[in-house]
Design an enzyme around this catalytic site. Structure first.
Site, PDB file in Angstrom:
ATOM      1  N   LEU A  38      37.919  46.844  38.431  1.00 28.53           N
ATOM      2  CA  LEU A  38      37.978  45.878  36.492  1.00 28.53           C
ATOM      3  C   LEU A  38      39.691  45.334  36.820  1.00 28.53           C
ATOM      4  CD1 LEU A  38      36.037  44.959  35.067  1.00 28.53           C
ATOM      5  CD2 LEU A  38      36.796  46.859  33.485  1.00 28.53           C
ATOM      6  N   ASP A  39      39.000  44.026  37.002  1.00 31.41           N
ATOM      7  CA  ASP A  39      40.616  43.564  37.057  1.00 31.41           C
ATOM      8  C   ASP A  39      41.861  43.613  35.484  1.00 31.41           C
ATOM      9  OD1 ASP A  39      40.335  41.923  38.988  1.00 31.41           O
ATOM     10  OD2 ASP A  39      39.682  40.278  38.018  1.00 31.41           O
ATOM     11  N   PRO A  40      42.989  43.302  36.172  1.00 29.75           N
ATOM     12  CA  PRO A  40      44.495  44.213  35.174  1.00 29.75           C
ATOM     13  C   PRO A  40      43.576  42.918  34.161  1.00 29.75           C
ATOM     14  CG  PRO A  40      45.203  43.433  37.186  1.00 29.75           C
ATOM     15  CD  PRO A  40      43.963  43.482  37.364  1.00 29.75           C
TER      16      PRO A  40
END
EC number: 5.4.99.25
Length: 309
Positions: A38-40
């Site tokens: 999950l992208d930052p």
């Protein structure tokens, strides 16, 4: 030992690997793995497998995902989200009607082709795309097939300062880049666009309401009630067909035996899997169609019990 799936509410600014590191530290266990990056800059549902549940990571990554996203139309960015630098700008002179927006969204429902963004972890030539992007290199990326099961606008369209923004919810297959979807929606409406906000609200049938934060995990770890907050392996695999076996077969499954294929699974393709349950209700293994022997099934994964259980 702790076994099960932790439904973590990932905060913005953290990578999925950061979360795994912190969970390991809080729970004092090495057997921890996440079920897909999950992208930052994205917050929301991040299922994390602990103990025996680390063996089922691959079966959870394939689940569909639900997102609540915001799109801003009027300029695009290098990263396709709010963190990048502006690369193209075209002011919206007049409001875009919600009918036009809804019609554009509808065109994305179904199976579509999507080109992954340069700022992504997709590998080409043994190198991640974001590594090329950081060097200022843009390379050709093959499109990938994704599925948009549902997409709909959830707020009125806001027209201000030469931009139009609105929120939408999307239920999509694994591997879908919602920021790229936002860019493509903008193109469909005739403008550059980017994703200005994103939260994952669901992963399979896991919802944000069920999730806990890292701070809450610390608290329940100190209280000794972690087990009460974990999703059992049996529920985590409820998207797979279920095969309930007797004690005789259970002893064979424990040893990884090849078994006759029940008629109900005769239609299985090579990639299909079934969760095998003991009479006690415990999920013992995941079985698959035997690749070379007709009418037989073999274990794809044995979920052994802990020695102390």
């Amino acid at each position: 030992m702790i076994n099960g799936v932790l439904l973590l509410h990932k905060e913005r600014g953290m990578t999925s690997h950061d979360c795994v590191f912190k969970v390991r530290k809080i729970l004092h266990t090495k057997k921890v793995g996440h079920t897909g990056t999950l992208d930052p800059e994205v917050s929301g549902v991040l299922p994390i497998c602990i103990g025996r549940a680390t063996k089922i990571v691959e079966y959870l990554t394939d689940k569909s995902k639900t997102y609540d996203a915001e799109i801003t139309i009027g300029f695009s960015t290098t990263t396709e989200d709010q963190t990048g630098e502006i690369v193209e700008e075209k002011k919206v002179q007049n409001p875009i009607s919600e009918e036009e927006i809804d019609a554009a969204l509808k065109q994305f429902q179904g199976t579509i082709e999507q080109i992954p963004p340069m700022f992504s972890a997709v590998k080409i030539g043994g190198k991640k795309l974001y590594e090329y992007a950081r060097e200022g290199i843009e390379i050709e990326r093959p499109s990938r097939e994704i599925s948009i099961h549902r997409i709909e606008r959830t707020t009125p369209a806001l027209f201000e300062n030469g931009t139009v923004s609105f929120r939408f919810t999307v239920l999509c297959s694994k591997g879908t880049y919602v920021r790229t979807l936002a860019v493509d929606i903008g193109k469909k409406l005739g403008f550059p666009a980017h994703m200005s906000h994103l939260i994952r609200t669901g992963s399979g049938d896991f919802t944000l309401d069920e999730c806990i934060t890292l701070d809450e995990l610390r608290d329940i770890s100190e209280e000794g009630t972690v087990d009460e907050h974990l999703v059992p392996i049996e529920r985590a695999l409820n998207h797979l067909p279920k095969w309930e076996i007797n004690d005789t077969l259970a002893s064979k499954v424990e040893n990884g035996a090849v078994l006759p294929m029940p008629d109900e699974f005769a239609h299985f393709a090579e990639e299909d899997r079934v969760a095998v349950f003991a009479p006690s209700g415990r999920c013992m293994a995941i079985y698959m169609k035997h690749p070379t022997k007709q009418n037989l099934m073999k274990p794809a994964k044995i979920l052994s019990q802990d020695k102390q259980s």
